[in-house]
Design an enzyme around this catalytic site. Structure first.
Site, PDB file in Angstrom:
ATOM      1  CB  CYS A   1       0.034   0.165   1.741  1.00 24.67           C
ATOM      2  SG  CYS A   1       1.457   1.212   1.593  1.00 24.67           S
TER       3      CYS A   1
ATOM      4  CB  CYS B   1       0.959  -5.495  12.319  1.00 23.16           C
ATOM      5  SG  CYS B   1       1.625  -6.049  10.767  1.00 23.16           S
TER       6      CYS B   1
END
Length: 455
Positions: free
Chosen positions: A112, A233
């Site tokens: 990704c 994150c």
């Protein structure tokens, strides 16, 4: 107590008896942007040109800046001399070194990948003879990824634009897979308070399901004893430790760990079910944003991929033409339509196989368009670490270079050497692109799609 942080997230974090809730809330009451960069070891430049404060302790070539500059106005940024990357996510560099994944050539996948932070990091951190496949499912983001890797200048990189499930077609192929999964983004609250309004437990659940799908669809591409670096994150356990436990339950994986310096402030933890090692970065403990990662390894006993004997096609590329423009040591050239590319000779069979199973956005370095027996040089070649250094060049000052980067007309007076034909333009010794000098004018060949505007 902060009224900004989502209550559901706060309740979850308060459930950890070791978590310093007050410090966490205090730092989120201020919207701050720590500025950090990672330099490109393939492009040597004067570091004093940057306003460096100190090094990022877990990343070779990572630095904090005293203040965030306008990167768009720095030609060194456009030359690929450095990448603006959040410091916490640079931890991947430390993992590569600690696991000795840089000691010999490997095949690596950044699944990704856009916009390219971890891909450019891998391009620097891995052994120089490795193969890196950087993938992005969204077409527009794949173009940004390609541009950033072109700036980095290495020829041993493939950019693909595929759904993660496409990689199941090459099972047991990669030695390393980096899965920086799409997530709910709570780790970015410190620098972007606006993101708090978009956060919800429903989105956390949605992201968790998406993460499982991405992993399930692609994990077969990692070979036996291969390494998986999983990161988000997010602060949510549902997207982090719970996903790691699910991976161990579902696939033939085991947790592996690296030793971190206590002074770095990284919180080393364990997942609930399998006690898998995890690494959490909190902005009240490290100079960086919220980040989570874990390292997993596929157990032995899996069948690794054997490169298919793809029928060799006659290579009609004019090899001597490539040698005229680039250092071809260890490389070969191939034609894609009438565009000439260079790529590592050791991975010629790999590229033929990848072309069969994936949609490739770019492979190696495009060096130019073949026209008859000549070449119109590509912008990619200008930024390549393999371009011949004896190609004619002109040094431009900052004002002239910003004019060039805006793709505006340059005054013929910049051609102080009286050169003609194709010329590289440089700033502080760094190549940025092509001009063509004519008798009474200079044609600016900076690509319009990456030109800077309104500045």
């Amino acid at each position: 107590m902060s009224n900004k942080l989502p209550p559901d997230l706060v309740r979850h974090l308060q459930g950890d008896p070791h978590f310093d809730y007050n410090a966490f809330v205090s730092i989120h009451d201020k919207e701050q942007k720590t500025s950090s960069i990672r330099i490109n070891p393939g492009k040597k430049f004067d570091l004093s040109l940057l306003d460096i404060e100190r090094e990022v302790p877990w990343c070779d070539g990572g630095f904090y800046l005293n203040k965030r500059p306008v990167f768009t106005l720095d030609p060194l940024f456009h030359a690929g001399c450095y990448y603006s990357q959040e410091a916490s996510s640079m931890f991947l560099d430390f993992v590569v070194r600690e696991l000795k994944l840089n000691r010999e050539p490997i095949r690596a996948l950044d699944l990704c990948s856009a916009p390219g932070g971890k891909a450019t990091l891998l391009s620097s951190a891995l052994h120089k003879d490795s193969l890196l496949v950087a993938n992005e499912i969204i077409k527009s983001r794949a173009s940004v990824l390609r541009d950033n890797l072109v700036k980095w200048g290495n020829a041993n990189v493939v950019v693909s634009n595929n759904d993660p499930s496409s990689f199941s077609r090459i099972p047991g192929y990669f030695d390393l897979a980096v899965i920086d999964a799409p997530c709910s983004g709570s780790g970015m609250f410190h620098k972007d308070h606006g993101a708090m309004d978009e956060w919800s437990m429903a989105n956390v659940k949605l992201c968790s399901e998406r993460q499982k799908r991405i992993i399930a669809d692609s994990i077969a591409t990692v070979k036996a004893a291969g390494v998986i670096f999983y990161s988000t994150c997010s602060y949510s356990k549902e997207e982090n430790e719970d996903i790691v436990d699910w991976m161990i339950d579902t696939f033939n994986l085991e947790s592996i760990s690296v030793s971190v310096d206590d002074s770095w402030g990284i919180e080393v933890g364990k997942s609930d079910k399998h006690a898998a090692t995890s690494y959490r970065f909190y902005p009240h403990k490290v100079a960086g944003e919220g980040f989570f990662c874990a390292i997993l390894k596929r157990k032995e006993g899996l069948a690794n991929f054997s490169l298919k004997k793809v029928k060799a096609e006659k290579n009609a590329a004019p090899q001597s033409l490539a040698q005229k423009w680039a250092n071809m040591e260890g490389l070969y050239s191939f034609l894609y339509h009438d565009l000439l590319h260079i790529f590592p000779k050791a991975y010629e069979q790999d590229l033929a196989t990848l072309q069969k199973v994936l949609y490739l956005k770019n492979a190696g370095t495009e060096i130019g368009r073949v026209v008859g027996k000549d070449l119109i040089p590509s912008h990619d070649l200008a930024l390549s670490n393999r371009i011949h250094k004896d190609i004619p060049f002109l040094d431009l000052n900052l004002e002239e270079m910003l004019t060039y980067l805006r793709k505006e007309s340059l005054s013929p007076s910049v051609n102080s050497k009286g050169l003609s034909g194709w010329i590289i333009v440089r700033y502080e010794g760094m190549d940025l692109g092509w001009i063509k000098a004519m008798p009474n004018r200079i044609n600016n060949y900076y690509p319009k799609e990456v030109r800077i505007a309104n500045l």
